[in-house]
Design a protein around this motif. Sequence first.
Motif, PDB file in Angstrom:
ATOM      1  N   PRO A   1      -6.472   6.162  11.745  1.00  0.00           N
ATOM      2  CA  PRO A   1      -7.735   6.859  11.997  1.00  0.00           C
ATOM      3  C   PRO A   1      -8.948   5.922  11.893  1.00  0.00           C
ATOM      4  O   PRO A   1      -8.966   5.028  11.048  1.00  0.00           O
ATOM      5  CB  PRO A   1      -7.802   7.933  10.905  1.00  0.00           C
ATOM      6  CG  PRO A   1      -6.415   8.008  10.333  1.00  0.00           C
ATOM      7  CD  PRO A   1      -5.827   6.661  10.510  1.00  0.00           C
ATOM      8  N   LEU A   2      -9.950   6.158  12.738  1.00  0.00           N
ATOM      9  CA  LEU A   2     -11.134   5.320  12.765  1.00  0.00           C
ATOM     10  C   LEU A   2     -12.387   6.181  12.689  1.00  0.00           C
ATOM     11  O   LEU A   2     -12.451   7.264  13.258  1.00  0.00           O
ATOM     12  CB  LEU A   2     -11.171   4.484  14.050  1.00  0.00           C
ATOM     13  CG  LEU A   2     -10.039   3.474  14.238  1.00  0.00           C
ATOM     14  CD1 LEU A   2     -10.129   2.841  15.624  1.00  0.00           C
ATOM     15  CD2 LEU A   2     -10.090   2.392  13.156  1.00  0.00           C
ATOM     16  N   THR A   3     -13.399   5.673  11.974  1.00  0.00           N
ATOM     17  CA  THR A   3     -14.661   6.379  11.855  1.00  0.00           C
ATOM     18  C   THR A   3     -15.486   6.209  13.127  1.00  0.00           C
ATOM     19  O   THR A   3     -15.168   5.387  13.996  1.00  0.00           O
ATOM     20  CB  THR A   3     -15.476   5.847  10.672  1.00  0.00           C
ATOM     21  OG1 THR A   3     -15.847   4.488  10.944  1.00  0.00           O
ATOM     22  CG2 THR A   3     -14.690   5.912   9.378  1.00  0.00           C
TER      23      THR A   3
ATOM     24  N   HIS B   1     -10.594  15.133  15.524  1.00  0.00           N
ATOM     25  CA  HIS B   1     -10.940  14.757  14.158  1.00  0.00           C
ATOM     26  C   HIS B   1      -9.678  14.653  13.311  1.00  0.00           C
ATOM     27  O   HIS B   1      -8.801  15.529  13.364  1.00  0.00           O
ATOM     28  CB  HIS B   1     -11.888  15.779  13.532  1.00  0.00           C
ATOM     29  CG  HIS B   1     -13.314  15.615  13.960  1.00  0.00           C
ATOM     30  ND1 HIS B   1     -13.748  15.906  15.238  1.00  0.00           N
ATOM     31  CD2 HIS B   1     -14.403  15.173  13.273  1.00  0.00           C
ATOM     32  CE1 HIS B   1     -15.052  15.665  15.319  1.00  0.00           C
ATOM     33  NE2 HIS B   1     -15.471  15.222  14.152  1.00  0.00           N
ATOM     34  N   GLY B   2      -9.606  13.580  12.523  1.00  0.00           N
ATOM     35  CA  GLY B   2      -8.469  13.358  11.642  1.00  0.00           C
ATOM     36  C   GLY B   2      -8.864  13.492  10.184  1.00  0.00           C
ATOM     37  O   GLY B   2      -9.767  14.255   9.841  1.00  0.00           O
ATOM     38  N   PRO B   3      -8.231  12.731   9.297  1.00  0.00           N
ATOM     39  CA  PRO B   3      -8.520  12.851   7.868  1.00  0.00           C
ATOM     40  C   PRO B   3      -9.882  12.270   7.518  1.00  0.00           C
ATOM     41  O   PRO B   3     -10.354  11.327   8.161  1.00  0.00           O
ATOM     42  CB  PRO B   3      -7.393  12.036   7.221  1.00  0.00           C
ATOM     43  CG  PRO B   3      -7.011  11.029   8.263  1.00  0.00           C
ATOM     44  CD  PRO B   3      -7.169  11.744   9.578  1.00  0.00           C
ATOM     45  N   GLU B   4     -10.509  12.827   6.507  1.00  0.00           N
ATOM     46  CA  GLU B   4     -11.749  12.238   6.019  1.00  0.00           C
ATOM     47  C   GLU B   4     -11.427  10.987   5.195  1.00  0.00           C
ATOM     48  O   GLU B   4     -10.390  10.911   4.540  1.00  0.00           O
ATOM     49  CB  GLU B   4     -12.522  13.236   5.149  1.00  0.00           C
ATOM     50  CG  GLU B   4     -13.226  14.307   5.945  1.00  0.00           C
ATOM     51  CD  GLU B   4     -14.266  15.062   5.115  1.00  0.00           C
ATOM     52  OE1 GLU B   4     -14.413  14.748   3.916  1.00  0.00           O
ATOM     53  OE2 GLU B   4     -14.929  15.957   5.674  1.00  0.00           O
ATOM     54  N   ARG B   5     -12.323  10.029   5.282  1.00  0.00           N
ATOM     55  CA  ARG B   5     -12.180   8.809   4.485  1.00  0.00           C
ATOM     56  C   ARG B   5     -13.471   8.623   3.695  1.00  0.00           C
ATOM     57  O   ARG B   5     -14.522   8.392   4.276  1.00  0.00           O
ATOM     58  CB  ARG B   5     -11.933   7.603   5.383  1.00  0.00           C
ATOM     59  CG  ARG B   5     -11.603   6.321   4.589  1.00  0.00           C
ATOM     60  CD  ARG B   5     -11.808   5.085   5.435  1.00  0.00           C
ATOM     61  NE  ARG B   5     -11.073   5.131   6.702  1.00  0.00           N
ATOM     62  CZ  ARG B   5     -11.382   4.373   7.748  1.00  0.00           C
ATOM     63  NH1 ARG B   5     -12.429   3.545   7.696  1.00  0.00           N
ATOM     64  NH2 ARG B   5     -10.694   4.460   8.862  1.00  0.00           N
ATOM     65  N   ALA B   6     -13.375   8.754   2.380  1.00  0.00           N
ATOM     66  CA  ALA B   6     -14.543   8.654   1.513  1.00  0.00           C
ATOM     67  C   ALA B   6     -15.663   9.588   1.973  1.00  0.00           C
ATOM     68  O   ALA B   6     -16.831   9.214   2.000  1.00  0.00           O
ATOM     69  CB  ALA B   6     -15.036   7.206   1.445  1.00  0.00           C
ATOM     70  N   GLY B   7     -15.275  10.796   2.362  1.00  0.00           N
ATOM     71  CA  GLY B   7     -16.243  11.786   2.790  1.00  0.00           C
ATOM     72  C   GLY B   7     -16.732  11.646   4.219  1.00  0.00           C
ATOM     73  O   GLY B   7     -17.583  12.427   4.655  1.00  0.00           O
ATOM     74  N   GLU B   8     -16.198  10.684   4.954  1.00  0.00           N
ATOM     75  CA  GLU B   8     -16.631  10.468   6.331  1.00  0.00           C
ATOM     76  C   GLU B   8     -15.527  10.857   7.294  1.00  0.00           C
ATOM     77  O   GLU B   8     -14.340  10.571   7.068  1.00  0.00           O
ATOM     78  CB  GLU B   8     -17.008   8.999   6.548  1.00  0.00           C
ATOM     79  CG  GLU B   8     -17.610   8.720   7.907  1.00  0.00           C
ATOM     80  CD  GLU B   8     -18.107   7.288   8.043  1.00  0.00           C
ATOM     81  OE1 GLU B   8     -18.628   6.962   9.124  1.00  0.00           O
ATOM     82  OE2 GLU B   8     -17.969   6.506   7.082  1.00  0.00           O
ATOM     83  N   ALA B   9     -15.903  11.508   8.384  1.00  0.00           N
ATOM     84  CA  ALA B   9     -14.928  11.938   9.380  1.00  0.00           C
ATOM     85  C   ALA B   9     -14.300  10.743  10.074  1.00  0.00           C
ATOM     86  O   ALA B   9     -14.957   9.714  10.305  1.00  0.00           O
ATOM     87  CB  ALA B   9     -15.596  12.840  10.410  1.00  0.00           C
TER      88      ALA B   9
END
Length: 361
Positions: free
Chosen positions: A136-138, A173-181
Motif C-alpha cells: 500500500p502507498l500513501t 483505499h487500503g489500510p491506514e498507516r500511522a493514521g494516513e490513508a
Amino acid sequence: MTERDRERRVRELRARAQSIGGGVREADPAAVVGRVFAVQAQDAVAARLGIRARGSAIGPEAIRAAYEDERSIARGWFMRGTLHTVPAADVRWLLRLLAPRLLSTGERRYRELGLDATLRERADATLRRAVADHGPLTRAELTERLVPLGVDPVGQAAFHLIRHAALRGILVHGPERAGEATFVALGDWLPGSGEEPAPETAAAELARRYLRAYGPADVTDFAAWSGLPVGQARTAWRALAAAGATAAYQGLTALAGAGADDGSVTDGPDVRLLPAYDNYLTGYRSRALSVPAAHERAVWPGGGVLRPTVTVDGLAVGTWTRQVKAATAEVHVEPFEPLPAAVRAALAVETAAVRGFLRAE
C-alpha cells in the motif's frame, strides 16, 4: 393524522432504517454498513464515528478489522463523487454504474489542470504498477510516482489522477498507516466479486438499497443522494414499482413491507451523537424532517460544513464538538434548547460512549 404526526412518523421510520432510532443498533461494522449501504467517509474519523453511532459497543479496532482484515467494507468515491464506506461486495458494480458519469463530469477540471486523456492513461498505468509492486502507498508516495510524468506535486493534479484511477477500478483505499490513508490495487485487495446486479438493473438496485436505508423518501431524494440524473433516477424508481417492490407511505415511497417491527426496543428517547457529514443528514433533498428550520444554520453554517449533530429519535436537538489530547477525549454538546431530563440522561450515556471510543482511537 395531523401533519406534525405524519412528520414524526416518517422521521421515526427513517431513523430506524438508519439504525439511529427506536433502539436499533447493529452488532458489527459490516452489519452497520450493510444496513445503511453507504457511510459518508470524506473524514475517516467521522466515518468511524458514524459506524459507532449505529452499532452496539463497536470500537475502533473492530472497524479497523472490518476494513483491513475481514475486508468486508471498503472506502472509495461513489455517490455524488464523494468518499463513502460501502460493503466491499458492492464496490465493483457501484463503480460500473456511477464512475462513467463522474469521469465525464470531471473533464472540465481535468482540462483546467492540464490532465489530457493521454496523461491520464499514462498515470493510470503508472499507479497500477506502483501499487502492484510497492503497495500500500500513501497519496504522497503515489504523487512521487507521478512527478516523472510531468505532474506538479503541488496542487490538485496528483489528487485528481489518483481519484481517476480509483474511479476506473484500479485503486481502492487500503489500510491506514500511522493514521494516513493508503491505496492498494482493487483486484488484489478485494479479489472476490460477489453476486452483482446486471448492468441494466444496477440503478434500480441502487434505488432499492437507498429506500431500505433511507425510506420513506421520494425520487428527488434518491437523485440528490446518488448523484444520478433525475431521469435515470425516475426510471429506476419506476422499475422498482413495476416489480412490486415499493409501497406508498404518507405521500412518499417505501420498500414494500418496510417499517415492520424488527424486535428492537427503547425505554426512552434514543439519543445519538452523529459525526460531521453524517449520511443521515445528507441523504435527502430537504432537511426539514431532521433539522428544525430555526436551527438549520447551526448545523449547516455554510462553506460546505456539516457539523456533528445530536439527534433524538432522528430529530436534531443540538450540535457537538470533540477534542482529543494525548489519552484524554472531551465531548462538548451545545443543545438548541433546554433538554428534558430523560434526554439529558440518555445523552450522558451516549457522550461517555463517544469519549471511550475517541480515547481508543
